[in-house]
Design a protein around this motif. Sequence first.
Motif, PDB file in Angstrom:
ATOM      1  N   VAL A 130       1.953  -1.099  -0.458  1.00 22.35           N
ATOM      2  CA  VAL A 130       3.161  -1.770   0.018  1.00 22.35           C
ATOM      3  C   VAL A 130       4.167  -0.738   0.490  1.00 22.35           C
ATOM      4  CG1 VAL A 130       5.068  -3.298  -0.623  1.00 22.35           C
ATOM      5  CG2 VAL A 130       2.782  -3.678  -1.582  1.00 22.35           C
ATOM      6  N   ARG A 131       4.680  -0.941   1.682  1.00 20.75           N
ATOM      7  CA  ARG A 131       5.760  -0.113   2.199  1.00 20.75           C
ATOM      8  C   ARG A 131       7.000  -0.983   2.317  1.00 20.75           C
ATOM      9  NH1 ARG A 131       0.988   2.156   4.344  1.00 20.75           N
ATOM     10  NH2 ARG A 131       0.939   4.421   3.997  1.00 20.75           N
ATOM     11  N   PHE A 132       7.990  -0.669   1.479  1.00 25.78           N
ATOM     12  CA  PHE A 132       9.144  -1.549   1.313  1.00 25.78           C
ATOM     13  C   PHE A 132      10.258  -0.754   0.645  1.00 25.78           C
ATOM     14  CE2 PHE A 132      11.037  -5.089  -1.437  1.00 25.78           C
ATOM     15  CZ  PHE A 132      11.747  -5.681  -0.404  1.00 25.78           C
ATOM     16  N   GLY A 133      11.469  -0.926   1.104  1.00 25.78           N
ATOM     17  CA  GLY A 133      12.598  -0.245   0.484  1.00 25.78           C
ATOM     18  C   GLY A 133      12.518   1.260   0.553  1.00 25.78           C
ATOM     19  N   GLY A 134      11.869   1.782   1.594  1.00 21.49           N
ATOM     20  CA  GLY A 134      11.769   3.223   1.756  1.00 21.49           C
ATOM     21  C   GLY A 134      10.741   3.896   0.868  1.00 21.49           C
ATOM     22  N   GLN A 135       9.888   3.115   0.192  1.00 21.06           N
ATOM     23  CA  GLN A 135       8.887   3.656  -0.725  1.00 21.06           C
ATOM     24  C   GLN A 135       7.495   3.139  -0.354  1.00 21.06           C
ATOM     25  OE1 GLN A 135       9.774   5.697  -3.774  1.00 21.06           O
ATOM     26  NE2 GLN A 135      11.475   5.926  -2.345  1.00 21.06           N
ATOM     27  N   THR A 136       6.482   3.910  -0.737  1.00 21.65           N
ATOM     28  CA  THR A 136       5.096   3.481  -0.596  1.00 21.65           C
ATOM     29  C   THR A 136       4.531   3.274  -1.994  1.00 21.65           C
ATOM     30  OG1 THR A 136       4.817   4.701   1.471  1.00 21.65           O
ATOM     31  CG2 THR A 136       2.821   4.074   0.305  1.00 21.65           C
TER      32      THR A 136
END
Length: 230
Positions: A130-136
């Motif tokens: 998941v790539r979300f909120g600047g994180q992987t």
Amino acid sequence: MLTIRYLGHSAFALEADGKQVLVDPFLTGNPAGAVTADEVNPTTILLTHAHNDHVGDTVELSKRTGATVFATHELATYLGQKGANAVGANHGGTVAFDGGTAKFVPAWHTSSYLDGDTFVAPGVPAGFVVRFGGQTVYIAGDTCLFGDMALIGEEGLDIAILPIGDHFTMGPADAVRAVKLLKPKVVIPCHYNTFPPIQQDPEQFKRDVEEQTGATCVILKPGEAYQAGS
């Protein structure tokens, strides 16, 4: 900024920019549940597989909030027949949701939903990158250790959420081996201490991870949250 809140068992809420992504929202009837189904308002729901302790409140939540449910094809088809706003995909595929993306990756487990006395929606299990909120974030789902976790690690993982309960999934020792293949910066354990067969000591797992790998292990009690990147 991404907030990861542990809701108990394998349920998580990922929150960023006013959006909430629920993972495996087994809330009602969860012995380790931290919230009730009416306390969450997802914009997206990600399901790793069809077992009842992962599907949980998905259909009711999707109906109430309009959240899109992403799951492997057979499970999504079944949930759609039950009234959920469900989209099916499969291993290797990437789907876009409001605020991010989720790539379906393999998991080694079984997958079926018990509807009354009948097993339905067999399909296959999956994990997600998941790539979300600047994180992987790698969400392993229920799985054993497998060598292709090294390929998943090439995605450049900030966080890995891994089961450690043993019996139904990999146990702590294999989960440490998984960390070595995945090479995340942070590890969050899940799927332990909900039921008697999966009792584990997360503090020992944390010690082993931090002694044997370069990752930091963050233990969350149900209801607690981790601020990623902070």
